[in-house]
Structure formats: structure tokens, C-alpha cells
Design a protein around this motif. Structure first.
Motif, short mmCIF file in Angstrom:
data_model
loop_
_atom_site.label_atom_id
_atom_site.label_comp_id
_atom_site.label_asym_id
_atom_site.label_seq_id
_atom_site.Cartn_x
_atom_site.Cartn_y
_atom_site.Cartn_z
N GLY A 108 0.83 -1.21 0.00
CA GLY A 108 0.00 0.00 0.00
C GLY A 108 0.86 1.25 0.00
N PRO A 109 0.96 1.91 1.16
CA PRO A 109 1.63 3.21 1.18
C PRO A 109 3.10 3.20 0.76
N ILE A 110 3.82 2.12 1.07
CA ILE A 110 5.25 2.16 0.78
C ILE A 110 5.50 2.16 -0.73
N VAL A 111 4.81 1.27 -1.43
CA VAL A 111 5.02 1.25 -2.88
C VAL A 111 4.44 2.51 -3.53
N GLU A 112 3.36 3.03 -2.94
CA GLU A 112 2.79 4.27 -3.49
C GLU A 112 3.78 5.43 -3.37
N HIS A 113 4.49 5.45 -2.24
CA HIS A 113 5.49 6.51 -2.02
C HIS A 113 6.56 6.45 -3.11
N LEU A 114 7.04 5.25 -3.39
CA LEU A 114 8.10 5.10 -4.39
C LEU A 114 7.58 5.50 -5.78
N LEU A 115 6.33 5.11 -6.06
CA LEU A 115 5.75 5.45 -7.36
C LEU A 115 5.52 6.96 -7.48
N MET A 116 5.13 7.58 -6.37
CA MET A 116 4.91 9.03 -6.38
C MET A 116 6.22 9.75 -6.71
N LEU A 117 7.31 9.29 -6.07
CA LEU A 117 8.61 9.92 -6.32
C LEU A 117 9.03 9.71 -7.78
N ALA A 118 8.59 8.59 -8.36
CA ALA A 118 8.94 8.32 -9.75
C ALA A 118 8.00 9.05 -10.72
N GLY A 119 7.04 9.79 -10.18
CA GLY A 119 6.16 10.58 -11.05
C GLY A 119 4.98 9.83 -11.63
N LYS A 120 4.65 8.69 -11.02
CA LYS A 120 3.55 7.89 -11.57
C LYS A 120 2.22 8.32 -10.96
N THR A 121 1.19 8.40 -11.82
CA THR A 121 -0.16 8.65 -11.31
C THR A 121 -1.10 7.57 -11.85
N PHE A 122 -2.28 7.50 -11.22
CA PHE A 122 -3.23 6.44 -11.59
C PHE A 122 -4.58 7.04 -11.99
#
Lengths: 586, 219
Positions: free
Chosen positions: A572-586
Motif C-alpha cells: 500500500g503506502p510504501i510502494v505508493e510513495h516510491l511510485l509518487m517519487l517516480a512521477g507515476k499517477t493512476f
């Protein structure tokens, strides 16, 4: 991570005030439950006697843990009946100027369970669903009694830990009445008036129609808000009068009301820890536990502040200024989506930490809109069992379970039978402690797993990607933990949808498990401890008043929490954090 | 077993007595006292102009005209679920998460609109976060000092005033932190706009709350 001078100062000053009020609150709790004279006696003692007389309660008679638990269960069931009825027939009852219709049966059931269990999960929006009568005579009544039950169970557990060779834990009815009359009612009355002074409405008016200056008309919801707000916060209930809860300017109009609300969430939790220490014969037993939860509280508060103040990198790319200006040309910066201007980042993140350290669940900002790490702090707080000062009562008895586990682990390390407060911790106590600790993750992870494989469960998700899993995980953590806050995007509130029914039913079971399946093993544990003799401390006794013990308790809490929930948090939050830093949105 | 049966009477009686005391007498008594000692707040801090209720000091309004300062974006919906900003009988926020593409898109639109509404703001002026993000309640009555300053050129132009004149009024309406520590410095948008109307006259076409009238704000 990004910190402002002011955000840090808010956390520290709040903590200092909390430390200062802990002892006075604890001493007052002791006076009430040890039946000492209080300055309210001349007014309240006759009322108290009258209550016992009508109810047929013998003040002198005490209950063992089983009868105490039975009385608690009977009261819980019976006191829920009026609430359910009020909800269903509120259109025929007085004080309904907004003309609210009867509440849907599954929602009425879910809400009744929710307020009974001190959860205050709200699958509805207060100002569009509940009449003033239901709010005050149904919901606010349970805010009082569910808080009182939590407090007095903690008191009974304290008695179990501190009495010697005793079989009784107190009289449930006497404790209940004294808690309501001497503690909750008088404080709530004064507190409510202070809130009104700050701007919280207290009336039975119809919703007010206003014209607006530039022709924008509004219908402003009103009601007896302050009287409910006071007990909602100090009883760590958290069920808002309005949908926006303590983010609504009418529930929490100023930074001062916000400070009061935060302090009142922790006040009884902290006071009960002091009471425990005092009655154990050495206040340092209490302060050692106080120290442990203080450090976890501060850790969470700083992480949450740092993550939210750093803001959302996607918005920074659009040219939004998320850097705080603290002094001239002030602006809070940070992730302001779902936060109120008067609270900014500092007062919002501190509130979010406090409300989930305890089982309050009031919110003054939407946790669903927090950054992944900022939103993980409240989630983890709940999953640790809301023992960081904790909800009224439930926090303390949850914490004592971890204290038992800590002395057990210390005992294993040195190869001796563990003791706590001079009492031997044996097989039965460990079974009960382990049961209490395991039951919560079973409900949280079990229901979450169910919800993400069943359509009515996952179709409620509002934010795609890993954030969606966090929404569901948060929901069942919150309901099982009797917290009541939410990643509120989760679409569970539309009457008639499959998700509405699914979450009303599964949620009600999660709340019942979280309250009663946790509470009864703890009472059994206390009952068993009460009977034991005190063994004098020997050279092999692990001291429970030292920083070493404090450190051990912190370690046990964090390790148990991490072992149980890390896999789910990683998805949940941990992978979302990494994706957010990588500029990914859903 | 007899012990268990004996618990029913206190359960029933105390449910009734405590409902009466805590559920009915307590809120009534609180209302009685509150209505006497804090009548304005107890009734929702309603602001009257010429005897007409024009808003609540604590509840934000939806401002669109250029001569008024605008509040924060609001994500409230009306009772049928249609977006309707500052719906004061159905509070709420967006609940959009940080990696939600819809959130990023919405903020982008807000920035574009903001820039269009405020053409006189020098390019490169930082955009205060609170001015393009939705509040939690959807009824936030306040904006940050930076958010007010951002709008000064527009308001001054629409009213035919100098920026310094408007800035002076803005500065007079900054509310500080509690004890210098808690909360944030902020400006109540309704109070600021009322003050502008009182000082410089109202130029709104749809209202009759004009210059020289004293707003009856009692606290």
C-alpha cells in the motif's frame, strides 16, 4: 521530509502541556474510582444515590471479572436498543427541523454498533442523515456511555493488576454511574461552553438560509453541536456532528479549539497511565509506560509532519509553491489538499497523529489525501492497537498487554518466570495476552483480504493504484481498532449499493470483534492476576520502572506491529510513495 | 445464573436514566446557558447587514466576482451528488490521493483559471498551495496571507483602487497563530470583503449591502 520551525514547536508545546495535565487528571480519576470525596459531592452524591436506588444497585457489592464482564455485555446490548429505534423512527420524533427521514436499516445497525463500540465509524453524513434528537439522545448518549465503559474496564483491569489475593474487580454499575456523573458530565458541560465561545453552534434552529453578499445563497446546517463535540473528543469517540467532522468550522473553529480537542483526546489515556502507576504503589511503573508511548507518539508526529510539509512532487512540477513561508507573506505550503487553512500542515498532522494514537477517529483533515508516508502514520498508529496513550481505557489495557509480553520476553532471555508488579506471569496470562494481541490483526487482515477479492468490497475503492489497497486496509484497521477515522474516499455510503451493504455488515462484525473479543481476554487476564499473591522482588526480577523496560516495551510494540503488518503496508503506502517519487499517477 | 439475571434491572434502568440525563438534560442545559452567554456563536456566528443574514463568519462562501477576494477551492456536492461549491449543508472534501491523476489534472485546471482571473500578477509569482487545493470541509472561511496578496492586483483594479490601499486592508485582517504557535496566520475572506465594501463602497450588481452600512459582527 521537510520541517517548519512552527510545526516542530506545536508538537513539543502540545507534549509539554500533556505532561503537565497527566498527574492532575490521574489524581482525579483515582479520587472518583476509589470513592473518595470530591468537590462535586454535595451536588452529585444525592443524584448518584437516587440512581442506585431506582436501579436496585448495592453500592458495597463488588463483582469478579466474569460478572463484571457480563454486566458490561448486558448493558452494551440493552443500551443499543434505543439508539437503533431512534434512528429508525426519527421522522416521528421531535427536534427534526431538517426533516430527516428514517435511517436505512443496515446503516442504522452499523451506526448503532459503531457508537456502542466507541468506534464512531460513520457510513453517513451527519447533517443530511441524522435528526437533532438522534444526534443528542442516541449518538451523544453513546459517546458518554461507550467512553465510560472503556474507562471503567481500564479501572477494573488496573484493580486486577494491583490488588493482592482478591477475587473482585469492582462494581460495574457503580463505576459506570460515577464515571458519567463525576468525570464525563461536568467536564463536558464546561468544555462545551468553551467551544461555543470559540464559535461552535449550540441551538435547535432550522438550517439557516443566508443571502450572501454577491448573491450566493447558502443553507447553513446548525444544531446542538457543542454539547456533542465535547464528549466526542474527550470520550475518544470521534463521530462528527457534520460530515467533515473536526475539519468543519462549526466543530472546530479556531486553532485554540483544535488544541483543546487534541488535548482532550489524550487527557484520560494519559491520566489512566498515571493512575495505574499510583495504584501499583510506585508511580514510576506508570511513567515508564508513559515514556514508551511518548516516544512512539513523537516519532509518528514528526514523520507525519515531515511528509506532509514536503508536499506532493506532482504539484510542485505544476508550479505550486509548497514551501512554507512562516513569517512574512505567510502561507503553510506542503500538501494542503484536504486540509483547512486555520490548521495548515502543523495542526493537521498533529491532530491526525493524536486521533489515531488514541482510538478517537475524529479528523480535522482528510487522511485519504495525505501523502503516502503521511497517511501511513495514522494507519500504523491504529494497527499498533491504539495504545499510544490510547483511547479512553482501551489504550491502557492494550498497553498493559504489551507490558506483560515485554516482561515475558525479558523472562525468556534470562530464563526465569516473568513477574509484573510482583505477580508471576504464567501460562494462563500469556494465553490471554497472546489472544488479545492476535485477534486484532486477524480481523484487520482477514476482512481486508475478503474485501479486495469480492466485488462489493473492491468496487468501493475511489483512488486507483496502491492507494486503493490502503483505503480498504485503513477501513478495516479503523473499524477493528474502534477508531472510526477513514480514508474516506472509499465509497461505502451510497444507500442501496452492494458496497453499502457489504461494508455495513463486515464493518459491524469488525467493530464487535475489535471491542469485545479484545476486551474479554484482557478482563480474564486481570481477573487471574487479581487472585495472585505478591512475590517479593528478588535479584532475578526484571525491574519495570527503568528506561531499559521503557525501551523494551517500545521494541516489543514496534516489532509485533511490523511483523504483522509490514507486508500489507509494503503493498500500500510504501510502494505508493516510491511510485509518487517516480512521477507515476493512476 | 441468578447473578446474571440481576444485572438486567440496572441495565434497563440506567439506560433510561442516563439517556435522560446525558442525552436530553445535558444538551438542553448547555443550549440554555450558551444561548444566554454567547448568543451569536451559539446560533452559528451569523453576520447581518441591514438586518439581513448574509453569511456566517465561520462558513466560507463561493466568491466569483473580481472585486472580491476569493476563497479556497471547495469540493462539496449538493444533496443529489452534483458538484456545488461551498454547500453549507453537506460538508466534505475531495478525498483524492496524491497519486490520483484526477487530482493533478484538477489542480492544473485551477492554476490555469487562477492565472486567467489574475492577469496582472507578475509571471513567475509562486502560487500559494492553499489557493489551488480543496479544503477539508469544503467550507474553509480562510485563505493564507500569500493567497490574499496574490489577488490584490485584481481586486484593486476591479475597484479602481491602488494596490497599496487594498494591501492595507488585507494587512489589517491577518489573524495570527494562537499563542504565536498553534494554527496558521490567515485571513477571513468574508470579513475582508465586507471591510472592502464598507470602506470603498459596494460595486456588486446583485447585492444591496452597500457602503456605510455596519456589519453586525458580534464577536
Amino acid at each position: 521530509m521537510s520541517f517548519t520551525f512552527n510545526g516542530v514547536a506545536q508538537i513539543l508545546v502540545f507534549f509539554v502541556i500533556l505532561v503537565l495535565i497527566t498527574k492532575p487528571v490521574g489524581l482525579y480519576l483515582i479520587a472518583v474510582f476509589e470513592k473518595r470525596k470530591t468537590w462535586l459531592d454535595p451536588v452529585l452524591r444525592p443524584v448518584e444515590r437516587l440512581f442506585y436506588k431506582v436501579a436496585g444497585v448495592d453500592e458495597q457489592r463488588e463483582h469478579d471479572w466474569k460478572m463484571y464482564a457480563v454486566a458490561m455485555l448486558i448493558f452494551s446490548v440493552i443500551s443499543t436498543v434505543p439508539l437503533y429505534i431512534f434512528e429508525r423512527i426519527q421522522n416521528h420524533l421531535p427536534l427534526n427541523p431538517a426533516g430527516q427521514g428514517p435511517v436505512d436499516p443496515t446503516l442504522a445497525w452499523n451506526t448503532a454498533v459503531s457508537f456502542l463500540t466507541n468506534t464512531n465509524w460513520q457510513n453517513y453524513s451527519g447533517e443530511t442523515t441524522m435528526s437533532y434528537f438522534t444526534q443528542m439522545a442516541g449518538l451523544a448518549f453513546h459517546n458518554f456511555t461507550s467512553a465510560a465503559v472503556g474507562i471503567i474496564i481500564a479501572v477494573a483491569v488496573i484493580r486486577g493488576f494491583t490488588r493482592r489475593s482478591a477475587s473482585n474487580l469492582g462494581n460495574f454499575w457503580v463505576d459506570l454511574v460515577r464515571c458519567c456523573l463525576y468525570i464525563l458530565l461536568p467536564i463536558a458541560f464546561v468544555y462545551a461552553l468553551v467551544l461555543v465561545w470559540q464559535g461552535v453552534p449550540q441551538n435547535f434552529n432550522a438550517y439557516t438560509h443566508i443571502a450572501g453578499i454577491q448573491g450566493f445563497a447558502q443553507t447553513i446546517a446548525q444544531g446542538p453541536v457543542a454539547s456533542q463535540e465535547a464528549i466526542k473528543m474527550m470520550g475518544t469517540n470521534g463521530g462528527g456532528f457534520f460530515n467533515a467532522n473536526s475539519a468543519h468550522p462549526f466543530e472546530n473553529p479556531t486553532p485554540f479549539s483544535n488544541l483543546l480537542e487534541m488535548l482532550s483526546i489524550f487527557a484520560f489515556g494519559a491520566g489512566l497511565i498515571y493512575m495505574f502507576g499510583k495504584l501499583s504503589g510506585n508511580t514510576r511503573n506508570g511513567w515508564a509506560l508513559f515514556g514508551a508511548v511518548s516516544l512512539i507518539f513523537l516519532l509518528g508526529a514528526f514523520i507525519c509532519l515531515g511528509a506532509e510539509q514536503a508536499g506532493n512532487p506532482q504539484l510542485a512540477k505544476l508550479g505550486v509553491n509548497q514551501t512554507a513561508n512562516e513569517w512574512s507573506l505567510a502561507q503553510p505550503g506542503g500538501n494542503m489538499e484536504g486540509k483547512e487553512m486555520r490548521f495548515g500542515i502543523g495542526s493537521s498532522t498533529l491532530f491526525a497523529t493524536v486521533t489515531t494514537d488514541a482510538s478517537c477517529g475524529a479528523i480535522n483533515s482528510w487522511h485519504d489525501s495525505y501523502t503516502p508516508i503521511g497517511g501511513m502514520v495514522p494507519l500504523v498508529n491504529i494497527q499498533l492497537g491504539e495504545i499510544i496513550f490510547g483511547g479512553v481505557g482501551s489504550g491502557l489495557y492494550g498497553l498493559l498487554v504489551f507490558a506483560i509480553l515485554s516482561v515475558f520476553i525479558a523472562g525468556l532471555m534470562v530464563g526465569r518466570t516473568p513477574e509484573y508488579l510482583g505477580k508471576k506471569i504464567e501460562q494462563f496470562e500469556m494465553k490471554m495476552a497472546a489472544l488479545a494481541i492476535l485477534i486484532l490483526p486477524l480481523s484487520i487482515l482477514g476482512f481486508t483480504a475478503l474485501a479486495i477479492v469480492l466485488k462489493p468490497g473492491y468496487s468501493a475503492i475511489a483512488n486507483a493504484g496502491p492507494h486503493g489497497l490502503t483505503e480498504v486496509l485503513y477501513a478495516f484497521s479503523s473499524m477493528t481498532g474502534n477508531n472510526g477515522s477513514a480514508f474516506a474516499g472509499l465509497g461505502t455510503t451510497t444507500v442501496g449499493t452492494p458496497s453499502f451493504a457489504f461494508y455495513n455488515w463486515t464493518g459491524s462484525f469488525a467493530m464487535i470483534i475489535g471491542r469485545f473479543a479484545f476486551l474479554i481476554p484482557v478482563m480474564a487476564l486481570a481477573g487471574s492476576l487479581a487472585k495472585k499473591k505478591i512475590v517479593p522482588a528478588g535479584p532475578g526480577t526484571f525491574p519495570t520502572t527503568t528506561p531499559l523496560f521503557t525501551g523494551l516495551v517500545i521494541g516489543v510494540i514496534l516489532i509485533v506491529g511490523a511483523l504483522t503488518f509490514f507486508p500489507a503496508l509494503a503493498l500500500g503506502p510504501i510502494v505508493e510513495h516510491l511510485l509518487m517519487l517516480a512521477g507515476k499517477t493512476f | 445464573m441468578r447473578g446474571i439475571l440481576r444485572q438486567f434491572r440496572p441495565a434497563i434502568v440506567l439506560t433510561l436514566l442516563l439517556t435522560l440525563l446525558l442525552g436530553i438534560i445535558y444538551p438542553l442545559a448547555t443550549t440554555g446557558v450558551a444561548q444566554v452567554i454567547f448568543p451569536s456563536q451559539a446560533n452559528g456566528s451569523i453576520v447581518y447587514v441591514n438586518g439581513k443574514a448574509i453569511g456566517s463568519q465561520l462558513i466560507g462562501q463561493y466568491w466569483t466576482q473580481p472585486q472580491y477576494f476569493h476563497g479556497r477551492p471547495s469540493d462539496t456536492v449538493n444533496l443529489s451528488g452534483t458538484p456545488a461549491p461551498y454547500e453549507a449543508d453537506n460538508s466534505g472534501g475531495s478525498n483524492q490521493g496524491p497519486t490520483n491523476a484526477a487530482l493533478i489534472q484538477t489542480v492544473q485546471q485551477r492554476i490555469a483559471e487562477l492565472k486567467k482571473e489574475n492577469p496582472d500578477v507578475p509571471p513567475g509569482t509562486p502560487i500559494p498551495a492553499d489557493l489551488v487545493t480543496a479544503s477539508a470541509s469544503g467550507l474553509d472561511p480562510d485563505i493564507s496571507v500569500a493567497a490574499a496578496y496574490y489577488q490584490i492586483p485584481r481586486v484593486a483594479k476591479a475597484r479602481g483602487l491602488t494596490q497599496a490601499q487594498v494591501q492595507q486592508v488585507v494587512n489589517q485582517h491577518i489573524q495570527g497563530r494562537f499563542l504565536g504557535i498553534f494554527g496558521e496566520p490567515r485571513i477571513n475572506v468574508l470579513e475582508l470583503n465586507l471591510a472592502l465594501d464598507q470602506l470603498f463602497g459596494s460595486i456588486s450588481s446583485t447585492n444591496n449591502a452597500g457602503a456605510g452600512h455596519t456589519a453586525d459582527v458580534r464577536h
